[in-house]
Design a protein around this motif. Structure first.
Motif, PDB file in Angstrom:
ATOM      1  N   ASP A   1       0.636  -1.218   0.094  1.00 29.18           N
ATOM      2  CA  ASP A   1       0.087  -0.062   0.154  1.00 29.18           C
ATOM      3  C   ASP A   1       0.830   1.478  -0.095  1.00 29.18           C
ATOM      4  O   ASP A   1       0.362   2.546  -0.177  1.00 29.18           O
ATOM      5  N   ASN A   2       2.300   1.293  -0.138  1.00 30.05           N
ATOM      6  CA  ASN A   2       2.780   2.331  -0.005  1.00 30.05           C
ATOM      7  C   ASN A   2       3.434   2.767  -1.427  1.00 30.05           C
ATOM      8  O   ASN A   2       4.276   3.682  -1.575  1.00 30.05           O
TER       9      ASN A   2
ATOM     10  N   ASN B   1      -1.504   0.547  -3.811  1.00 26.58           N
ATOM     11  CA  ASN B   1      -2.932   0.789  -3.847  1.00 26.58           C
ATOM     12  C   ASN B   1      -3.523   1.340  -2.669  1.00 26.58           C
ATOM     13  O   ASN B   1      -4.705   1.389  -2.121  1.00 26.58           O
ATOM     14  N   HIS B   2      -2.745   2.374  -2.198  1.00 26.18           N
ATOM     15  CA  HIS B   2      -3.125   3.277  -1.257  1.00 26.18           C
ATOM     16  C   HIS B   2      -2.498   4.409  -1.370  1.00 26.18           C
ATOM     17  O   HIS B   2      -2.890   5.657  -1.742  1.00 26.18           O
ATOM     18  N   GLN B   3      -1.002   4.642  -1.157  1.00 24.81           N
ATOM     19  CA  GLN B   3      -0.016   5.467  -1.824  1.00 24.81           C
ATOM     20  C   GLN B   3       0.182   4.966  -3.036  1.00 24.81           C
ATOM     21  O   GLN B   3       0.789   3.737  -3.194  1.00 24.81           O
ATOM     22  N   VAL B   4       0.387   5.656  -4.054  1.00 23.24           N
ATOM     23  CA  VAL B   4       0.562   5.157  -5.462  1.00 23.24           C
ATOM     24  C   VAL B   4       1.842   5.891  -6.178  1.00 23.24           C
ATOM     25  O   VAL B   4       2.129   7.216  -5.844  1.00 23.24           O
TER      26      VAL B   4
ATOM     27  N   PRO C   1       3.201   7.521  -9.036  1.00 28.49           N
ATOM     28  CA  PRO C   1       2.957   7.731 -10.366  1.00 28.49           C
ATOM     29  C   PRO C   1       4.218   7.196 -11.367  1.00 28.49           C
ATOM     30  O   PRO C   1       3.621   7.028 -12.666  1.00 28.49           O
ATOM     31  N   ASP C   2       5.475   7.447 -11.107  1.00 33.24           N
ATOM     32  CA  ASP C   2       6.388   7.300 -11.825  1.00 33.24           C
ATOM     33  C   ASP C   2       6.619   5.590 -12.508  1.00 33.24           C
ATOM     34  O   ASP C   2       6.811   5.404 -13.325  1.00 33.24           O
TER      35      ASP C   2
ATOM     36  N   SER D   1      -8.211   0.092  -7.103  1.00 37.78           N
ATOM     37  CA  SER D   1      -6.918   0.240  -7.291  1.00 37.78           C
ATOM     38  C   SER D   1      -6.384  -0.210  -8.687  1.00 37.78           C
ATOM     39  O   SER D   1      -5.220  -0.341  -8.979  1.00 37.78           O
TER      40      SER D   1
ATOM     41  N   ALA E   1      -5.359   3.305 -11.505  1.00 42.47           N
ATOM     42  CA  ALA E   1      -4.146   4.065 -11.845  1.00 42.47           C
ATOM     43  C   ALA E   1      -3.041   3.010 -12.857  1.00 42.47           C
ATOM     44  O   ALA E   1      -3.136   3.661 -13.724  1.00 42.47           O
TER      45      ALA E   1
ATOM     46  N   LEU F   1       1.924  12.558 -11.451  1.00 42.98           N
ATOM     47  CA  LEU F   1       3.014  12.258 -12.667  1.00 42.98           C
ATOM     48  C   LEU F   1       3.977  13.349 -13.089  1.00 42.98           C
ATOM     49  O   LEU F   1       5.070  13.244 -13.430  1.00 42.98           O
TER      50      LEU F   1
ATOM     51  N   VAL G   1       0.938   9.776  -4.776  1.00 47.33           N
ATOM     52  CA  VAL G   1      -0.299  10.150  -4.598  1.00 47.33           C
ATOM     53  C   VAL G   1      -0.884   9.173  -3.567  1.00 47.33           C
ATOM     54  O   VAL G   1      -0.723   7.798  -3.679  1.00 47.33           O
ATOM     55  N   VAL G   2      -1.817   9.907  -2.694  1.00 44.69           N
ATOM     56  CA  VAL G   2      -2.478   9.076  -1.736  1.00 44.69           C
ATOM     57  C   VAL G   2      -3.937   9.242  -2.164  1.00 44.69           C
ATOM     58  O   VAL G   2      -4.496  10.260  -2.160  1.00 44.69           O
ATOM     59  N   PHE G   3      -4.638   7.951  -2.296  1.00 42.69           N
ATOM     60  CA  PHE G   3      -6.253   8.039  -2.296  1.00 42.69           C
ATOM     61  C   PHE G   3      -6.689   7.648  -0.858  1.00 42.69           C
ATOM     62  O   PHE G   3      -6.536   6.649  -0.549  1.00 42.69           O
TER      63      PHE G   3
ATOM     64  N   ARG H   1      -9.654   6.038   1.141  1.00 39.73           N
ATOM     65  CA  ARG H   1     -10.414   5.014   1.296  1.00 39.73           C
ATOM     66  C   ARG H   1     -11.788   5.543   1.775  1.00 39.73           C
ATOM     67  O   ARG H   1     -11.807   5.996   2.857  1.00 39.73           O
TER      68      ARG H   1
ATOM     69  N   PHE I   1       1.264   7.804   5.583  1.00 37.66           N
ATOM     70  CA  PHE I   1       1.356   8.567   4.297  1.00 37.66           C
ATOM     71  C   PHE I   1       1.248   9.890   4.385  1.00 37.66           C
ATOM     72  O   PHE I   1       1.170  10.795   3.142  1.00 37.66           O
TER      73      PHE I   1
END
Lengths: 193, 193
Positions: free
Chosen positions: A23-24, A27-30, A32-33, A60, A63, B70, B76-78, B80, B113
């Motif tokens: 999740d870091n 699927n929670h924090q993403v 992007p690169d 999830s 993205a 990006l 990016v944090v989404f 929930r 996060f």
């Protein structure tokens, strides 16, 4: 995909019950690169399939699906999850059981966004028991859309998702294949090439 | 942003009850190239704010947030959405009321996060009554993170979201500002420049 495997080794946490927590970056924090690099890889793998649409399920899957659609320059459709649906006339729906959450959800896609002319690439973040992907395959079959392949970020090869996809004769590409989660360690499947 | 306004004029549907339906390019089917252009624009608008993190809420905020992250090369944090939470020790949570769905949800972000060193850009697809954005602002305040701004794809300026954000002294940038939805037509706010 080495970049992804390295990231899983560095940041993934193995929890009891064969759970890999990522999740870091996924699927929670993403990151992007990293997502961009994965989108490039999915687009490369399926570049000859004349994909017209990328399909995924919220949340999830969005993205990696968007970054793949960005490379292929095709629309991305994400299926919505619902407890249960009353108004279903204009929707394709399928029931998806989550082994993790022990609950069934319906997923749906508007009939306006999928039809028999579509050549679909299904993208998702995880493949374990394959229920979400099977739901999307079911929806594509209802729409008579052609499924060109399934692209998965992280596959647990010791669960049965890939068998279900293979039974449908559908090509599966996973960027990281995990053969086992043992004693807090991630064991990747050996590459054939 | 002219590209977005043109797309709203072309593909947006005005439904009864001040509802603007843009599910064919924004929040069900997504146009990744348009999202990319919007990410570039958000990044340009907030380029001097030394953003360290982009925050949004699942699901339809994820695509514009990822494309902004990006450009800025930051995580990016989404948040929930949950019905209600039992285990909350390691989460920042806030309650968000949806006027559309007439239901309250909790939104949450892992404490791992977000912290006091973060300079946050909040991104969302729609701003109407502002409840989702206010929930994210609440979470940032709990984490003592600095909020550098809010970026919205489509703002309905005739509802009160922008007032709530202004009351907190937070900069708001919306790529399309809708002043009214009348007789099936979208009326954009006149640009000042």
């Amino acid at each position: 995909m080495k970049l992804l495997e390295d990231r899983i080794k560095k940041d993934g946490q193995v929890l009891p019950g064969d759970v890999l927590k990522v999740d870091n970056f996924l699927n929670h924090q993403v990151d992007p690169d990293l997502m961009f690099a994965m989108g490039e890889e999915f687009a490369r793998l399926f570049q000859d399939e004349k994909i017209t649409k990328v399909l995924t399920v919220e949340s999830s899957g969005i993205a990696p699906a968007i970054l793949t659609g960005l490379q292929l320059h095709v629309p991305v459709v994400f299926a919505r999850k619902h407890k249960s649906l009353t108004l279903v006339n204009d929707l394709y729906t399928s029931t998806v059981y989550s082994y993790t959450k022990k609950v069934s959800n319906e997923i749906s896609i508007s009939k306006r966004f999928l039809d028999a002319d579509d050549r679909v690439l299904i993208i998702d973040d995880f493949l374990a028991n394959g229920q979400a992907v099977m739901g999307l395959i079911d929806i594509c079959e209802q729409a008579q859309a052609k499924i060109e392949g399934v692209g998965i970020v992280i596959e647990k090869t010791f669960q049965r998702g890939h068998e279900l996809i293979a039974e449908h004769g559908i090509r599966l590409e996973s960027l990281a294949k995990i053969a086992a989660l043992e004693d807090g360690k991630v064991v990747f499947e050996k590459q054939n090439n």
